[in-house]
Scaffold this motif. Structure first.
Motif, short mmCIF file in Angstrom:
data_model
loop_
_atom_site.label_atom_id
_atom_site.label_comp_id
_atom_site.label_asym_id
_atom_site.label_seq_id
_atom_site.Cartn_x
_atom_site.Cartn_y
_atom_site.Cartn_z
N VAL A 168 0.97 -1.26 0.02
CA VAL A 168 0.08 -0.07 0.08
C VAL A 168 0.92 1.33 -0.06
N TYR A 169 0.74 1.91 -1.11
CA TYR A 169 1.63 3.18 -1.30
C TYR A 169 1.09 4.48 -1.54
N VAL A 170 1.35 5.37 -0.92
CA VAL A 170 0.70 6.62 -0.91
C VAL A 170 1.96 7.68 -1.64
N PRO A 171 1.49 8.16 -2.87
CA PRO A 171 2.44 9.07 -3.65
C PRO A 171 2.32 10.59 -3.36
N HIS A 172 2.46 10.95 -2.08
CA HIS A 172 2.14 12.27 -1.90
C HIS A 172 3.00 12.45 -0.73
N THR A 173 3.64 14.10 -0.60
CA THR A 173 4.40 14.15 0.30
C THR A 173 3.80 15.02 1.78
N THR A 174 2.35 15.01 1.60
CA THR A 174 1.90 15.52 2.95
C THR A 174 0.70 14.69 3.61
N ALA A 175 0.67 13.55 2.98
CA ALA A 175 -0.13 12.28 3.17
C ALA A 175 0.59 11.13 3.58
N CYS A 176 0.02 10.11 4.13
CA CYS A 176 0.82 8.80 4.38
C CYS A 176 0.10 7.71 4.80
N VAL A 177 0.44 6.39 5.13
CA VAL A 177 -0.36 5.44 5.51
C VAL A 177 0.42 4.85 6.59
N PHE A 178 -0.71 4.39 7.37
CA PHE A 178 -0.11 3.57 8.71
C PHE A 178 -1.25 2.70 9.13
N ILE A 179 -0.92 1.63 10.09
CA ILE A 179 -1.75 0.57 10.33
C ILE A 179 -1.84 0.89 11.94
N ASN A 180 -3.01 0.76 12.52
CA ASN A 180 -3.21 0.65 13.95
C ASN A 180 -4.62 0.52 14.34
N GLU A 181 -5.00 0.74 15.46
CA GLU A 181 -6.33 0.21 16.06
C GLU A 181 -7.37 0.93 15.16
N GLY A 182 -8.25 0.14 14.71
CA GLY A 182 -9.56 0.62 14.00
C GLY A 182 -10.90 0.42 14.83
N ALA A 183 -10.78 -0.11 15.83
CA ALA A 183 -12.13 -0.46 16.81
C ALA A 183 -12.52 0.77 17.62
N ASP A 184 -11.70 1.33 18.46
CA ASP A 184 -11.74 2.57 19.09
C ASP A 184 -10.99 3.81 18.50
N PRO A 185 -12.09 4.62 18.08
CA PRO A 185 -11.83 5.95 17.45
C PRO A 185 -11.05 6.77 18.21
N ASP A 186 -10.94 6.56 19.60
CA ASP A 186 -10.27 7.43 20.46
C ASP A 186 -8.92 7.08 20.35
N VAL A 187 -8.13 5.79 19.61
CA VAL A 187 -6.94 5.54 19.50
C VAL A 187 -6.36 6.76 18.37
N ILE A 188 -7.00 7.02 17.23
CA ILE A 188 -6.78 7.69 16.04
C ILE A 188 -6.86 9.14 16.47
N ARG A 189 -7.76 9.50 17.62
CA ARG A 189 -7.83 10.82 17.78
C ARG A 189 -6.58 11.30 18.66
N ASP A 190 -6.09 10.30 19.49
CA ASP A 190 -4.95 10.57 20.64
C ASP A 190 -3.82 10.55 19.59
#
Ligand code: ZN
Length: 132
Positions: A37-59
């Motif tokens: 999975v590749y993002v060809p942009h300089t101000t966006a990116c890709v990562f993998i982390n918890e998708g169940a609790d939206p508070d993780v992404i908020r933090d």
């Protein structure tokens, strides 16, 4: 190879793209291999982390904001250095193993496109590589 197009509506956003990536893997027919999975942009990116609790992404968003504030003594004339730095730290690609025709993500894991200088339309390139 497939291209997923995501139109962000906010300046900073984290879009769960797991189902779209899963769809590409399913359509490829590959049972065992790797998914890039590749993002060809300089101000966006890709990562993998918890998708169940939206508070993780908020933090994560909260912590990035604190670590790399939008306004600081940056030199880049475009005024979006924080977005470049945040994206560089996270990285623009991930590789996920495929087994039994599906991504081997953990139970709580999800793939996120992180936008740091939106709103913009972004491309995510997904390449499925078959194991010999
Ligand atoms: Zn810039």
């Amino acid at each position: 190879m497939a291209v997923i197009r995501i139109r962000n509506t906010k300046h900073t956003s984290f879009v769960n793209i797991t189902s779209q990536v899963r769809e590409v893997v399913k359509n490829s027919g590959v049972k065992s291999g790797l998914c890039l999975v590749y993002v060809p942009h300089t101000t966006a990116c890709v990562f993998i982390n918890e998708g169940a609790d939206p508070d993780v992404i908020r933090d994560i968003a909260y912590s990035l904001e604190k670590l790399i504030p939008w306004k600081d003594n940056y030199a880049h004339s475009e005024g979006n250095s924080a977005a470049h730095i945040r994206s560089s730290l996270i990285g623009n690609s991930r590789v996920i193993p495929i087994e039994d025709g599906d991504l081997m993500l953990g139970t709580w894991e999800a793939i996120f496109l992180a936008e740091f200088d939106g709103p913009r339309e972004r491309k995510v390139i997904v390449k499925v590589i078959k194991e010999d």
